[in-house]
Write a protein that holds these residues in place. Sequence first.
Motif, short mmCIF file in Angstrom:
data_model
loop_
_atom_site.label_atom_id
_atom_site.label_comp_id
_atom_site.label_asym_id
_atom_site.label_seq_id
_atom_site.Cartn_x
_atom_site.Cartn_y
_atom_site.Cartn_z
N ASN A 4 22.64 52.24 44.93
CA ASN A 4 23.75 51.82 44.09
C ASN A 4 24.91 52.81 44.17
OD1 ASN A 4 22.49 49.45 42.73
ND2 ASN A 4 21.03 51.01 42.11
N PHE A 5 24.58 54.10 44.23
CA PHE A 5 25.63 55.10 44.39
C PHE A 5 26.32 54.94 45.73
CE2 PHE A 5 26.99 59.29 45.91
CZ PHE A 5 27.91 59.61 44.92
N ALA A 6 25.54 54.61 46.76
CA ALA A 6 26.13 54.41 48.09
C ALA A 6 27.11 53.25 48.09
CB ALA A 6 25.01 54.17 49.11
N PHE A 7 26.76 52.15 47.40
CA PHE A 7 27.68 51.02 47.31
C PHE A 7 29.00 51.44 46.69
CE2 PHE A 7 23.97 47.77 47.03
CZ PHE A 7 23.81 47.87 48.40
N ARG A 52 28.58 37.84 34.18
CA ARG A 52 29.23 38.35 35.38
C ARG A 52 30.21 39.47 35.05
NH1 ARG A 52 31.35 34.41 40.10
NH2 ARG A 52 29.09 34.17 40.17
N LEU A 53 30.10 40.56 35.79
CA LEU A 53 31.08 41.64 35.77
C LEU A 53 31.23 42.06 37.23
CD1 LEU A 53 32.99 43.55 34.39
CD2 LEU A 53 31.06 45.06 33.87
N ARG A 54 32.25 41.52 37.88
CA ARG A 54 32.30 41.59 39.34
C ARG A 54 33.68 42.04 39.83
NH1 ARG A 54 29.73 36.60 42.52
NH2 ARG A 54 27.98 37.37 41.26
N PHE A 65 43.27 39.55 60.70
CA PHE A 65 42.00 40.01 60.18
C PHE A 65 42.09 40.19 58.66
CE2 PHE A 65 41.27 41.22 64.57
CZ PHE A 65 39.91 40.99 64.73
N SER A 66 41.03 39.80 57.96
CA SER A 66 40.96 40.01 56.51
C SER A 66 39.57 40.54 56.16
CB SER A 66 41.24 38.71 55.75
OG SER A 66 40.27 37.72 56.06
N PHE A 67 39.51 41.24 55.03
CA PHE A 67 38.26 41.85 54.59
C PHE A 67 38.07 41.58 53.11
CE2 PHE A 67 36.15 45.60 52.64
CZ PHE A 67 34.91 45.48 53.24
N LYS A 68 36.83 41.26 52.71
CA LYS A 68 36.52 41.02 51.31
C LYS A 68 35.28 41.80 50.92
CE LYS A 68 35.53 37.44 47.85
NZ LYS A 68 35.33 35.99 47.59
N LEU A 69 35.35 42.45 49.75
CA LEU A 69 34.22 43.20 49.22
C LEU A 69 34.08 42.90 47.74
CD1 LEU A 69 32.07 45.50 49.63
CD2 LEU A 69 33.86 47.08 48.88
N THR A 70 32.89 42.46 47.30
CA THR A 70 32.62 42.25 45.88
C THR A 70 31.27 42.86 45.54
OG1 THR A 70 31.57 40.09 46.24
CG2 THR A 70 33.94 40.09 45.81
N VAL A 71 31.18 43.39 44.32
CA VAL A 71 29.92 43.94 43.82
C VAL A 71 29.69 43.42 42.41
CG1 VAL A 71 30.03 46.04 45.20
CG2 VAL A 71 31.05 46.01 42.93
N GLU A 72 28.44 43.40 42.01
CA GLU A 72 28.06 43.01 40.65
C GLU A 72 27.63 44.27 39.90
OE1 GLU A 72 27.97 40.31 37.79
OE2 GLU A 72 27.84 39.43 39.81
N LEU A 73 28.26 44.51 38.74
CA LEU A 73 27.90 45.65 37.90
C LEU A 73 27.00 45.15 36.77
CD1 LEU A 73 31.36 47.45 37.62
CD2 LEU A 73 29.55 47.81 39.31
N GLU A 74 25.82 45.76 36.64
CA GLU A 74 24.86 45.32 35.63
C GLU A 74 23.98 46.49 35.21
OE1 GLU A 74 21.45 41.84 34.99
OE2 GLU A 74 22.45 42.07 36.91
N ASN A 75 24.00 46.77 33.90
CA ASN A 75 23.17 47.84 33.33
C ASN A 75 23.38 49.18 34.03
OD1 ASN A 75 21.97 45.98 31.54
ND2 ASN A 75 20.46 45.40 33.08
N GLY A 76 24.62 49.46 34.38
CA GLY A 76 24.93 50.74 34.99
C GLY A 76 24.67 50.81 36.48
N PHE A 77 24.25 49.70 37.10
CA PHE A 77 23.96 49.68 38.53
C PHE A 77 24.94 48.73 39.23
CE2 PHE A 77 19.97 50.82 36.49
CZ PHE A 77 19.58 51.91 37.24
#
Length: 314
Positions: A4-7, A52-54, A65-77
């Motif tokens: 998770n830290f790496a993400f 959802r907290l994204r 060229f296009s780039f997309k990055l999404t992550v889900e934040l949940e319980n501190g991770f």
Amino acid sequence: MNRNFAFLLIIVITIVSLTESEQNIDLGVEFATVWAWEFSDQEPSNAFIIQRLRPKLIADLGYNFSFKLTVELENGFAQLKDAKLQWKYNKQLKIGIGRRRNPFGLENIYSFWSIPGVDWSLIHNLFEESSHHDRRIGIWVQGKLFQEPFKIKYDFGLYNRFDIYAGEQETSDKHFSSQIVYSPQKFLNVVLSLSSGIDMLDLDRRVAYGIGADIKIIGIEIAGEYASGEDLISETTSEADIEGYQFWARYDIGRFQPYVQHEFSDNGKEKKHTSLGCRFKLTKNTRIKLQTTYIDKESDNPYNEFCIKAHAKF
């Protein structure tokens, strides 16, 4: 290093590097929370849920060229959702590589923001749990063919059968997923989906297909879908067959959008949901939904659920 830290580290590095360049960058976040009451005789409950907290990053890298990055934040991770690089030759052809959701089902043409209910439908969740509509790493081609009134959108991809980011072991097995959206008229979309998991060693194929349509006329939208197939991750014959359907209708009345929805899913245990609800457009970027649902599960007494949902994206 903690995954998770790496993400998060990758996100920070990406944002900093892109910010220092001359590329176009869009930073955003989507937030959804629900207060749900379950009036069950066995386990009555009411709870606040963060659906959802994204955070997301979308960047135009130039040269199409296009780039997309999404992550889900949940319980501190932090959990990686989407990480994809895409090249657009023209509107007829786009080529992408990375991690994304497999195209399958009627709801694939909608975002979480625009679905009728407070959550994805039973049929959507069933085919996600069976790995036909999950997020995978792979390569895909997509585009739009022809002009109205015979517009066609296509999306074909080949993905890893198992995803290391989901805590599963990657193998040489592959997953083919495809979808075609045919629009013979401006107000009509017909959605055809096909998914196939391929075992490269035993040549064991587990296939799923879906057909759906939506119609929009004078503020009224009506949609329906049916899907059937085999569970990719099931190892028992009794649980291998899956199917489901849904119908819903909604109507725009100014800032209000009342809707009705009926859903069914079967993976060896049948579930039925019938919902009445209303969405209120509070501001451009915020929505409030009220929904009551009659829930009927096999081997369980039917009960009602009432939900209040707040949804925002910026």
